[in-house]
Scaffold this active site. Structure first.
Site, PDB file in Angstrom:
ATOM      1  N   LYS A   1      -6.718 -57.054 -14.901  1.00  0.00           N
ATOM      2  CA  LYS A   1      -7.931 -57.090 -15.717  1.00  0.00           C
ATOM      3  C   LYS A   1      -8.226 -58.483 -16.287  1.00  0.00           C
ATOM      4  CE  LYS A   1      -8.973 -52.320 -16.735  1.00  0.00           C
ATOM      5  NZ  LYS A   1      -7.926 -51.325 -16.520  1.00  0.00           N
TER       6      LYS A   1
ATOM      7  N   PHE B   1      -2.466 -44.264 -17.489  1.00  0.00           N
ATOM      8  CA  PHE B   1      -3.324 -44.663 -16.360  1.00  0.00           C
ATOM      9  C   PHE B   1      -2.741 -45.895 -15.699  1.00  0.00           C
ATOM     10  CE2 PHE B   1      -6.842 -46.819 -14.266  1.00  0.00           C
ATOM     11  CZ  PHE B   1      -7.382 -45.773 -13.524  1.00  0.00           C
TER      12      PHE B   1
ATOM     13  N   ASP C   1       3.185 -51.501 -17.864  1.00  0.00           N
ATOM     14  CA  ASP C   1       1.859 -51.722 -17.290  1.00  0.00           C
ATOM     15  C   ASP C   1       1.001 -52.354 -18.381  1.00  0.00           C
ATOM     16  OD1 ASP C   1      -0.750 -51.610 -16.482  1.00  0.00           O
ATOM     17  OD2 ASP C   1      -0.651 -49.583 -15.670  1.00  0.00           O
TER      18      ASP C   1
HETATM   19  C1  LIG Z   1      -7.470 -50.591 -15.373  1.00  0.00           C
HETATM   20  C2  LIG Z   1      -6.025 -50.253 -15.338  1.00  0.00           C
HETATM   21  C3  LIG Z   1      -5.313 -50.186 -14.133  1.00  0.00           C
HETATM   22  C4  LIG Z   1      -5.986 -50.305 -12.790  1.00  0.00           C
HETATM   23  O1  LIG Z   1      -6.488 -51.587 -12.566  1.00  0.00           O
HETATM   24  P1  LIG Z   1      -7.489 -51.833 -11.340  1.00  0.00           P
HETATM   25  O2  LIG Z   1      -7.727 -53.301 -11.363  1.00  0.00           O
HETATM   26  O3  LIG Z   1      -8.709 -51.005 -11.621  1.00  0.00           O
HETATM   27  O4  LIG Z   1      -6.808 -51.372 -10.114  1.00  0.00           O
HETATM   28  C5  LIG Z   1      -3.950 -49.964 -14.193  1.00  0.00           C
HETATM   29  N1  LIG Z   1      -3.322 -49.803 -15.365  1.00  0.00           N
HETATM   30  C6  LIG Z   1      -3.966 -49.861 -16.539  1.00  0.00           C
HETATM   31  C7  LIG Z   1      -3.199 -49.719 -17.814  1.00  0.00           C
HETATM   32  C8  LIG Z   1      -5.337 -50.079 -16.576  1.00  0.00           C
HETATM   33  O5  LIG Z   1      -5.989 -50.101 -17.745  1.00  0.00           O
END
Ligand SMILES: *Cc1c(COP(=O)(O)O)cnc(C)c1O
Length: 401
Positions: free
Chosen positions: A250, A136, A221
């Site tokens: 986050k 994700f 990420d």
């Molecule tokens: C939550 C998340 C995102 C997206 O972040 P947003 O602030 O909602 O755009 C991207 N990568 C990972 C691994 C995440 O957990």
């Protein structure tokens, strides 16, 4: 004006389905709703509230900066952004920082930078991106397409191209997929939304080696795994693998929206003036709060505390499982934990979440089979024990229903 959960259905776009209670106040790892009911928070705003609710250091940073200067745009730089960038580069492999407002935007910047780097260094043919199934990376059209769940990216018309997906922890499959046309590999060094899946040490090291072999940039990420969540400031620090680009969001702002892309000076040089940008990116309010959050999180007390709290959680999960036999395993690292349901409870993670909310415990799911926990990194032992007692009642409820 009186607003309730019912108002949501009258005025909001229906892309979310929030709980029935409406929280109005939080302190530490406790939250109160409109009716004054108290909840224990193991959800942490989806791995965001690393210091719980209304931590004094964050409230101070916000109010102090709020009385000074809110916003300039990137026509001007500002002191909080420069201080935060300095601290992030001092604390990591990175030498340059780009600020955004969310995880998706940080990843969008990383992907655009990787494409541009490959184009300028190697030519147009080098444009393929490899990512992983169940991964994700956010909800912009580029990032959601790089993400490994077509359920999220289907239904919006033609997708950005030259993106391939491989199974996580499948090094042979990855080796078969990567080639000299690969410009970047985007991976979570601990899959969050996809079900709390840790990377095998040999897999993640193998991915690094193959990226080097094919001159592909490795993008970690760390939007969910970063900022102390695993007991290290960033998860890569516990894996013995250094990425070329790292994204963080986050928890970075401890509850205030901010994201960042970190990289080396040589790679960063490919985003010349005018190539990319954001009006709010590096906003002084966001950066002041993030600086305060980083100052607190990046200390041995907090980071070591994460590992101790993980041990307590695991012990309490094991006790619940001895009684009720609902989990196959407890996955994850630090305070990003997933209770994977066994074969008798497949597809029912949401039932556990709903039962937990009824018991006044906030938690999360990660897919249909994993109940996810991402509490404050400084949650107290009392809150952990009380929250787990509530979770046990929720489990008992689901089991007997
Ligand atoms: C939550 C998340 C995102 C997206 O972040 P947003 O602030 O909602 O755009 C991207 N990568 C990972 C691994 C995440 O957990």
């Amino acid at each position: 004006m009186k607003v309730t959960r019912a108002t949501f259905d009258e005025v909001m776009v229906p892309n979310y389905n929030p709980a029935n209670m409406v929280p109005v106040r939080g302190e530490g790892s406790r939250v109160w709703d409109q009716n004054g009911e108290e909840y224990i928070d193991f959800a942490g705003g989806i791995a965001v509230n690393v210091l719980g609710h209304c931590h004094p250091a964050l409230v101070n940073a916000l109010t102090e900066q709020g009385n000074k200067l809110w916003h300039l745009s990137n026509v001007f730089t500002n002191e909080p952004a420069l201080r935060l960038a300095k601290k992030l580069t001092d604390a990591t492999f990175a030498e340059r920082v780009y600020f955004a407002n969310s995880g998706a935007e940080s990843n969008e910047a990383a992907l655009k930078l990787a494409r541009r780097f490959a184009l300028e260094q190697f030519g147009e043919h080098k444009n393929e991106i490899i990512a992983f199934n169940q991964g994700f990376h956010g909800r912009t059209f580029f990032t959601v397409t790089v993400g490994g769940q077509t359920a999220y990216s289907d239904g919006f018309g033609p997708k950005p191209g030259a993106i391939k997906h491989c199974d996580y922890n499948d090094l042979a499959g990855f080796e078969a997929m990567i080639n000299d046309n690969t410009c970047a590999v985007m991976i979570e060094p601990l899959q969050g939304e996809g079900g709390i899946i840790s990377p095998d040490p040999d897999f993640i090291k193998g991915v690094r080696a193959l990226c080097d072999k094919h001159n592909a940039l490795l993008i970690f990420d760390e939007v969910q795994s970063g900022v102390g969540r695993t007991g290290q400031l960033y998860a890569y620090m516990g894996l013995d693998v250094v990425p070329d680009i790292l994204t963080t969001a986050k928890a970075l702002g401890g509850g205030f929206p901010i994201g960042a892309m970190l990289t080396t000076a040589a790679i960063a040089a490919h985003l010349k003036p005018g190539t990319h940008g954001s009006t709010y990116g590096g906003n002084p309010l966001a950066c002041a709060v993030a600086e305060a959050a980083l100052d607190v999180v990046n200390t041995p007390q907090v980071l070591n505390g994460v590992t101790e709290k993980e041990a307590l959680f695991r012990q309490l999960f094991a006790q619940i499982n001895e009684k009720y036999a609902v989990f196959d395993e407890i996955r994850g690292k630090g305070l990003l934990l997933g209770a994977a349901l066994n074969k008798n409870y497949q597809g029912r993670a949401r039932d556990f979440l709903v039962a937990a909310t009824d018991e006044k415990l906030m938690c999360l799911v990660a897919g249909a089979n994993v109940v996810r926990f991402a509490p404050s990194l400084i949650i107290g032992e009392t809150e952990i024990r009380e929250g787990m007692a509530r979770f046990e009642r929720a489990v008992a409820h689901v089991v007997s229903a």
